[in-house]
Scaffold this active site. Structure first.
Site, PDB file in Angstrom:
ATOM      1  N   GLY A  74       0.727  -1.244   0.126  1.00  0.00           N
ATOM      2  CA  GLY A  74       0.036  -0.001   0.068  1.00  0.00           C
ATOM      3  C   GLY A  74       0.733   1.289   0.050  1.00  0.00           C
ATOM      4  O   GLY A  74       0.289   2.343  -0.578  1.00  0.00           O
ATOM      5  N   HIS A 141      -5.034 -12.162 -20.442  1.00  0.00           N
ATOM      6  CA  HIS A 141      -4.963 -11.500 -21.663  1.00  0.00           C
ATOM      7  C   HIS A 141      -5.315 -10.093 -21.529  1.00  0.00           C
ATOM      8  O   HIS A 141      -6.309  -9.632 -20.869  1.00  0.00           O
ATOM      9  CB  HIS A 141      -5.487 -12.168 -22.711  1.00  0.00           C
ATOM     10  CG  HIS A 141      -6.844 -12.127 -22.634  1.00  0.00           C
ATOM     11  ND1 HIS A 141      -7.764 -11.224 -22.888  1.00  0.00           N
ATOM     12  CD2 HIS A 141      -7.854 -13.082 -22.114  1.00  0.00           C
ATOM     13  CE1 HIS A 141      -9.003 -11.571 -22.693  1.00  0.00           C
ATOM     14  NE2 HIS A 141      -9.068 -12.892 -22.034  1.00  0.00           N
ATOM     15  N   HIS A 150       1.764  -3.926  -6.704  1.00  0.00           N
ATOM     16  CA  HIS A 150       1.981  -5.038  -6.347  1.00  0.00           C
ATOM     17  C   HIS A 150       0.717  -6.001  -6.445  1.00  0.00           C
ATOM     18  O   HIS A 150      -0.247  -5.783  -5.788  1.00  0.00           O
ATOM     19  CB  HIS A 150       2.465  -4.956  -4.636  1.00  0.00           C
ATOM     20  CG  HIS A 150       2.796  -6.318  -4.059  1.00  0.00           C
ATOM     21  ND1 HIS A 150       3.433  -6.354  -2.880  1.00  0.00           N
ATOM     22  CD2 HIS A 150       2.907  -7.650  -4.627  1.00  0.00           C
ATOM     23  CE1 HIS A 150       3.445  -7.613  -2.467  1.00  0.00           C
ATOM     24  NE2 HIS A 150       3.429  -8.395  -3.584  1.00  0.00           N
TER      25      HIS A 150
END
Length: 225
Positions: A74, A141, A150
């Protein structure tokens, strides 16, 4: 061909994962770590040799590759600051991709990205600089991942998902196809996200719902490693 030498910035748990990926591929002749804590135990007998003030000297000594191994949940301020610092000095910033990961040749990756064990990056995925795609994460995709994102362990992003810069996608999260998650967000572990998420918000649950807590972007001026 002479192998390069690399500096890793940050000596915690994420660093240990990155070192393991590097050692398995045997791509560097020498690895050193910078951190404020020189007592850290790291794989392969690798040692902490100082903090980020050593970077200019290390560059002069032939360490021309550098990689950010500070983790984040975060708050990406330290990673951002260090990325800018090594870029300004002139270091080459590689991608570190574990040999067990699958990365489509039709994907497009920036710089300083870590792709962990058994992660899957599928066709036409775009990943911006200094993102972490952690162990077992799946990016289907056409996903678009912003810088310093992250995507944590075991998260699954279905086709066409977009994640804005500096967002943390918690472990085991599932994000529905073509959903947009904004910048500076925090998605709690195990969440199922089926609707778009605005910038600076926390969401969690199944299905994910918005927390009343709004995430503020932090600015750090101090040395961190």
């Amino acid at each position: 061909m002479c192998k390069e030498k690399i500096v890793l910035l940050g000596g915690g748990g994420h660093c240990a994962s990155v070192i393991d990926s590097i050692l398995e591929k045997d791509i560097y002749s020498e690895i050193v770590v910078l951190d404020n804590d020189n007592s850290l135990f790291l794989p392969g007998g690798i040692h902490v040799i100082g903090n980020d003030e050593e970077l200019p000297l290390l560059y002069q000594e032939g360490f021309h590759h550098a990689f950010i191994t500070v983790g984040s949940i975060g708050d990406c301020s330290v990673r951002k600051k260090l990325f800018q610092k090594i870029e300004d000095i002139g270091f080459f910033i590689p991608n570190i991709i574990d040999k067990s990961a699958t990365v489509s040749k039709w994907s497009n990756l920036g710089r300083g990205i870590y792709v962990g064990k058994m992660a899957v990056i599928n066709s036409k995925v775009e990943i911006d600089n200094c993102a972490i795609i952690n162990t077992g994460a799946i990016l289907e995709h056409d996903c678009k991942i912003g810088e310093f994102v992250h995507v944590s362990t075991g998260a699954k992003l279905c086709g066409g998902v977009e994640v804005g810069c500096e967002t943390h996608v918690g472990a085991g999260t599932v994000i529905k196809e073509y959903t947009k998650v904004g910048a500076h967000c925090l998605i709690g572990a195990g969440s199922v996200v089926i609707k778009s998420v605005d910038n600076h918000f926390m969401q969690y649950g199944c299905p994910a719902h918005k927390s009343s807590y709004k995430i503020q972007t932090k600015i750090e001026d101090r040395n961190e490693i």
